[in-house]
Design a protein around this motif. Structure first.
Motif, short mmCIF file in Angstrom:
data_model
loop_
_atom_site.label_atom_id
_atom_site.label_comp_id
_atom_site.label_asym_id
_atom_site.label_seq_id
_atom_site.Cartn_x
_atom_site.Cartn_y
_atom_site.Cartn_z
N GLU A 99 -125.31 58.49 -4.90
CA GLU A 99 -124.21 57.93 -4.09
C GLU A 99 -123.96 58.75 -2.85
O GLU A 99 -123.74 58.20 -1.76
N THR A 100 -124.01 60.08 -2.96
CA THR A 100 -123.83 60.92 -1.76
C THR A 100 -124.95 60.69 -0.77
O THR A 100 -124.73 60.71 0.45
N THR A 101 -126.16 60.46 -1.28
CA THR A 101 -127.30 60.19 -0.39
C THR A 101 -127.04 58.96 0.46
O THR A 101 -127.24 58.97 1.67
N VAL A 102 -126.59 57.88 -0.18
CA VAL A 102 -126.35 56.64 0.56
C VAL A 102 -125.16 56.76 1.50
O VAL A 102 -125.14 56.19 2.60
N MET A 103 -124.14 57.54 1.11
CA MET A 103 -122.96 57.70 1.96
C MET A 103 -123.12 58.80 2.99
O MET A 103 -122.23 59.02 3.81
N GLY A 104 -124.24 59.53 2.94
CA GLY A 104 -124.48 60.57 3.93
C GLY A 104 -123.61 61.80 3.77
O GLY A 104 -123.36 62.53 4.74
N VAL A 105 -123.16 62.07 2.55
CA VAL A 105 -122.29 63.21 2.27
C VAL A 105 -123.12 64.37 1.75
O VAL A 105 -123.91 64.20 0.81
N PRO A 106 -122.99 65.57 2.31
CA PRO A 106 -123.72 66.72 1.78
C PRO A 106 -123.44 66.93 0.29
O PRO A 106 -122.30 66.81 -0.16
N CYS A 107 -124.50 67.23 -0.46
CA CYS A 107 -124.37 67.37 -1.91
C CYS A 107 -125.10 68.63 -2.36
O CYS A 107 -126.24 68.87 -1.97
N MET A 108 -124.43 69.42 -3.21
CA MET A 108 -124.98 70.66 -3.74
C MET A 108 -125.04 70.54 -5.26
O MET A 108 -124.00 70.43 -5.91
N THR A 109 -126.25 70.54 -5.82
CA THR A 109 -126.43 70.31 -7.24
C THR A 109 -126.67 71.63 -7.96
O THR A 109 -127.65 72.34 -7.67
N LEU A 110 -125.80 71.95 -8.90
CA LEU A 110 -125.88 73.22 -9.62
C LEU A 110 -126.72 73.03 -10.88
O LEU A 110 -126.25 73.10 -12.01
#
Length: 370
Positions: free
Chosen positions: A295-306
């Motif tokens: 979802e962050t990919t499609v909305m263009g929101v930076p995402c940090m996966t731990l």
């Protein structure tokens, strides 16, 4: 055993992410039925994750009908849950058989219903087939592998998933690259997203806060390491409000901690429209979930996966996601890069265009002709 008088597809849902994934398929089936299509469906809720209020919110917000069947399995260990779902779904199929068992994602319900269906000679279709993290320590990875080992038809979200299945010996005529139904749901509801009730109370402003979701055992089960991670989040977000919808598993550890960063805002798990509003307008998302990275990919929101691995590599190679591992120091450096304005822009993977549900139904009509 009674006979099947028409083409009835069992659509299996067991946990919240499943409802997001099945909604576009149900919508496409309803549209085809209105146009004279012959496929029918039976919505089966296993009850794996069931909260009356939250389930009701999800069904209403996503425009889903009430389940035709609720197996009502409740909670339990992995083995207890698997056994209960298999037993109750088998009983349903023996009493009222279907033409196909359609499962989505990688929860225990997906694997258990696929096994039960094959045992009574009902074929299986798997939506979101072929994704792999390579981490056998994740129950979901086992669920994916077992389900795909006994699936008849595979609906995939990426060419990476197709390649994984081909390497396992799956023939091309059983593969259907359809895109991502979770993104269908997101795009269909983007204009309806709305702020949660606590938006004004906490002074939240678009682009001026973070969202955190953590529930993996490696992150939240040990109090000392979880506390270090929260400290890194509190410091790295530079006192910006940080909204943390708390998973039940996380809450158990959280309640035992004595000192917490003051900028963390702990809230209950949010309904679909409110949660994705938070994600869409966040400065960034910090998570150990898989679906949120899509979802962050499609909305263009930076995402940090731990996490150390991902079953959705396209969110990294194409999208806005980065895999940081579980070391708090890595998160601190990533947040520094974000504030410096150097986070990647990202793009949208192929066929994540809102038409995946329609592609799946078109394929099912070909597989089950009149």
């Amino acid at each position: 055993m009674s006979t099947v008088s028409q083409t009835v597809i069992d659509i299996i849902a067991g946990a919240r992410p499943n409802f997001m994934k099945i909604a576009p398929i149900i919508r496409a089936l309803d549209e085809r039925k209105a146009a004279g299509g012959r496929l029918r469906y039976r919505l089966v809720h296993t009850g794996q994750h069931y909260d009356a209020r939250m389930s009701g919110d999800f069904l209403e917000q996503l425009g889903l009908p009430m389940p035709d069947v609720n197996l009502d399995v409740g909670s339990g260990s992995q083995a207890e849950l698997t056994a209960a779902i298999m037993t109750r779904y088998e009983r349903l199929l023996l009493d009222r058989p279907s033409s196909l068992c359609l499962v989505v994602g990688d929860v225990t319900s997906t694997m258990a219903c696929a096994i039960a269906a094959q045992k009574v000679h009902v074929p299986v279709a798997h939506v979101e087939a072929g994704i792999r993290s390579g981490d056998w320590g994740m129950p979901e990875e086992i669920n994916r592998m077992v389900t795909d080992a006994i699936t008849n038809w595979f609906f995939t979200t990426s060419e990476t998933a197709n390649d994984n299945l081909r390497r396992a010996g799956i023939e091309n005529d059983r593969l259907f690259f359809v895109g991502n139904t979770m993104i269908d749901t997101l795009l269909a509801h983007m204009d309806r997203l709305r702020p949660p009730a606590f938006w004004d109370e906490h002074g939240l402003r678009k682009g001026g806060y973070f969202v955190v979701t953590l529930h993996r055992p490696s992150n939240v089960d040990a109090g000392s390491s979880f506390a270090c991670l929260l400290k890194a989040i509190g410091e790295g977000t530079r006192d910006l409000p940080t909204v943390f919808p708390v998973h039940p598993r996380t809450r158990k550890t959280l309640e035992a901690l004595e000192s917490l960063p003051t900028n963390l805002i702990f809230v209950e798990p949010q309904p679909y429209l409110e949660f994705n509003y938070l994600v869409r307008h966040a400065k960034a998302v910090i998570t150990d979930s898989g679906g949120i990275t899509e979802e962050t990919t499609v909305m263009g929101v930076p995402c940090m996966t731990l996490r150390n691995t991902t079953e959705r590599p396209e969110t990294v190679s194409v999208g806005t996601n980065e895999i940081l591992g579980t070391d708090p120091a890595n998160l601190s450096r990533a947040l520094d890069r974000l504030f410096a304005g150097s986070w990647k822009k990202g793009g949208i993977p192929a066929l994540w265009d809102g038409r995946s549900g329609a592609r799946i139904v078109a394929a099912l009509e070909d597989l089950f002709p009149s």
